[in-house]
Design an enzyme around this catalytic site. Structure first.
Site, PDB file in Angstrom:
ATOM      1  N   HIS A 266       5.760 -81.502 -19.622  1.00  0.00           N
ATOM      2  CA  HIS A 266       4.442 -80.925 -19.923  1.00  0.00           C
ATOM      3  C   HIS A 266       4.542 -79.900 -21.066  1.00  0.00           C
ATOM      4  CE1 HIS A 266       0.317 -79.560 -18.758  1.00  0.00           C
ATOM      5  NE2 HIS A 266       0.743 -78.432 -19.295  1.00  0.00           N
ATOM      6  N   GLU A 267       5.446 -78.943 -20.909  1.00  0.00           N
ATOM      7  CA  GLU A 267       5.565 -77.906 -21.942  1.00  0.00           C
ATOM      8  C   GLU A 267       6.090 -78.482 -23.253  1.00  0.00           C
ATOM      9  OE1 GLU A 267       4.033 -75.229 -21.430  1.00  0.00           O
ATOM     10  OE2 GLU A 267       3.828 -75.428 -19.252  1.00  0.00           O
ATOM     11  N   HIS A 270       3.199 -79.656 -25.233  1.00  0.00           N
ATOM     12  CA  HIS A 270       2.560 -78.560 -25.988  1.00  0.00           C
ATOM     13  C   HIS A 270       3.400 -78.226 -27.228  1.00  0.00           C
ATOM     14  CE1 HIS A 270      -0.689 -77.486 -23.289  1.00  0.00           C
ATOM     15  NE2 HIS A 270       0.119 -77.313 -22.262  1.00  0.00           N
TER      16      HIS A 270
HETATM   17 ZN    ZN Z   1      -0.563 -77.003 -20.228  1.00  0.00          ZN
END
Ligand code: ZN
Length: 502
Positions: A266-267, A270
């Site tokens: 997830h990170e 980003h």
């Molecule tokens: Zn997030």
């Protein structure tokens, strides 16, 4: 006095812009350090340092030099999209900063300072009454802020605009109204089917191997370790400290596989967005993601659409088994795939699956709208929460700790933030649909661990633009149409229809 040319004004604006964003990057560096390394006795002085920088940034953003620069620059005389965006964004920031008196900003900071420990106590003791007066004050202040900032239809618009620029609450409501029946229906049909087993995900997963797997998958997806780091924090996040310096964090749970592995994916999503922005925009107002919803689309894309797909599990399951022969020796790839995709109504948003997650957001959005227009009072939040929760999920929270007190956002003054999480899912689905059309063999690429073509597509269509285009413009450019919840519903129905044999 000779009137300044557009070129010289732009030059001056860019100088100021760079200064502001360098200071912001220094502040972000101190904040990152505070979360990862700072010894407890350093906290007090660090707050002073951060407040000093905050003041310097605010002074520059509202400087008498910046106002006329952005207000007088006519966008019609500017040739490039990026310079127009630079002027538009600075004008926006200048107007926002000028509309908010220092006194209100300080009152808000003081209130959230008091509200957060009260919220933590209320949550711990399952006693909403302890937090209710703070929430009432936070709503009052949010309304005051909205009135000062201005809005067209609903005070919520002014708050949402801070996180999802140029998107209105009416647009979000329309999208959520289109999403909710389909989600609720799918969740109901899944609940009527036999559940898939996933207890093996809660066996023993020693941290050393988790970290190795997490670093391996971040590398495979394209994370540039020469332009980033991975560290450990209580709450995972991604922050950009400079155009070639993007930090991500995670936490490890030795008795839950998903925590670090999917958290890092997830990170990384980003971070790949931030690392993919055109280097020319580095340390400027254009040098970050265009909205939180688009940012979240990038993390969800890799975490769920790719990381929880069958070809991805085919690729990685052998390395999971090798790392954890005792915990995963009796599991096969198909069961693992089903296990990480288990759908079940649950009380806590951050633990929710792909199908029910957005229902948690729809609930919060509806309550926030009602709080802001005065039709819901702070004291009545628990009963309103539980009634709506029961309607949406078919189960009732046993406590406020597992209900309306679970998230820190309101105590932090973050009314208007929640919709961006669900918008992320929706944008991700719509982008994924477009990506599949230009990369029809995406599935075999993923099963071979060849992610570069996927990343290149995201870089070309989304990442490199930074903030040059708004979320809505980007969505139209990439997919040919405005945000439409049907893309997400189709994706979910197809994927979970197969897993649960619907
Ligand atoms: Zn997030």
């Amino acid at each position: 006095m000779v009137p300044q040319s557009t070129e010289s004004r732009l030059f001056e604006l860019k100088e100021l812009d760079r200064k502001i964003h360098r200071l912001a990057a220094i502040k972000a560096t101190l904040e990152w350090d505070q979360e990862t390394n700072l010894p407890p006795h350093g906290v007090e002085e660090r707050s002073e340092q951060l407040a000093l920088l905050e003041g310097m940034i605010h002074d520059l953003q509202t400087s008498p030099q910046l106002g006329p620069l952005t207000l007088d620059l006519s966008e019609a005389t500017i040739v490039s999209d990026e310079d127009r965006a630079l002027v538009r964004l600075h004008r926006r920031e200048f107007e926002r900063a000028s509309k908010l008196p220092k006194d209100l900003v300080e009152r808000l900071a003081r209130l959230t300072g008091v509200a957060q420990p009260l919220w933590a106590q209320a949550r711990r003791e399952n006693d909403f009454k302890k937090f209710s007066p703070s929430l009432a004050q936070l709503v009052d202040l949010a309304r005051e802020k909205a009135e000062l900032l201005g809005y067209q239809d609903h005070p919520y618009d002014a708050l949402l605009d801070q996180y999802e620029p140029e998107t209105t609450s009416a647009e979000v409501k329309a999208v959520f109204d289109g999403l909710q029946p389909g989600l609720a229906d799918l969740a109901r049909r899944i609940a009527a089917r036999p559940q898939v087993p996933n207890a093996f995900l809660s066996r023993s997963f020693p941290r050393v191997s988790q970290e190795a797997l997490a670093r391996k998958v971040a590398t495979d997806l394209g994370f540039d370790w020469n332009a980033g780091r991975l560290d450990v924090t209580t709450h995972p996040f991604c922050t950009t400290l400079g155009p070639r310096d993007v930090r991500i964090t995670t936490r490890y749970d030795e008795s839950f596989f998903n925590m670090a592995f999917y958290g890092v994916i997830h990170e990384t999503g980003h971070a790949l967005y931030e690392q993919g922005i055109d280097p020319r925009f580095g340390t400027t107002i254009l040098g970050t993601g265009t909205s939180l919803g688009i940012h979240e689309s990038q993390s969800r894309f890799w975490e769920n659409f790719i990381g929880r797909s069958r070809p991805f599990i085919d690729r990685y399951f052998p390395s999971f088994q090798k790392a954890y022969p005792e915990s995963l020796g009796d599991v096969d790839a198909e069961s693992f795939y089903r296990g990480v995709n288990l759908v079940e109504p649950s009380f806590v948003r951050v633990e929710a699956d792909e199908v029910t997650y957005s229902l948690h957001i729809i609930l919060r959005f509806r309550l926030e709208m009602a709080l802001l227009d005065g039709s819901l009072k702070s004291d009545d939040v628990p009963s309103a929460w539980n009634a709506l929760f029961t309607e949406l999920f078919g189960i009732t929270p046993p406590s406020d700790t597992l209900g309306c007190l679970q998230d820190v956002h309101w105590a932090m003054g973050g009314l208007g933030y929640f919709p961006t999480y669900a918008l992320g899912n929706l944008y991700a689905a719509q982008f994924f649909d477009a990506l599949k059309k230009s990369i029809p063999d995406w599935s075999s690429l993923v099963s071979r661990g060849e992610f570069a073509p996927l990343l290149a597509w995201l870089r070309h269509n989304i990442h490199r633009h930074g903030r040059v285009y708004t979320a809505g413009e980007l969505c139209r450019q990439v997919t040919g149409q405005a945000l439409d919840p049907d893309f997400f519903l189709d994706y979910l129905n197809q994927k979970f229809g197969a897993i649960y044999a619907l």
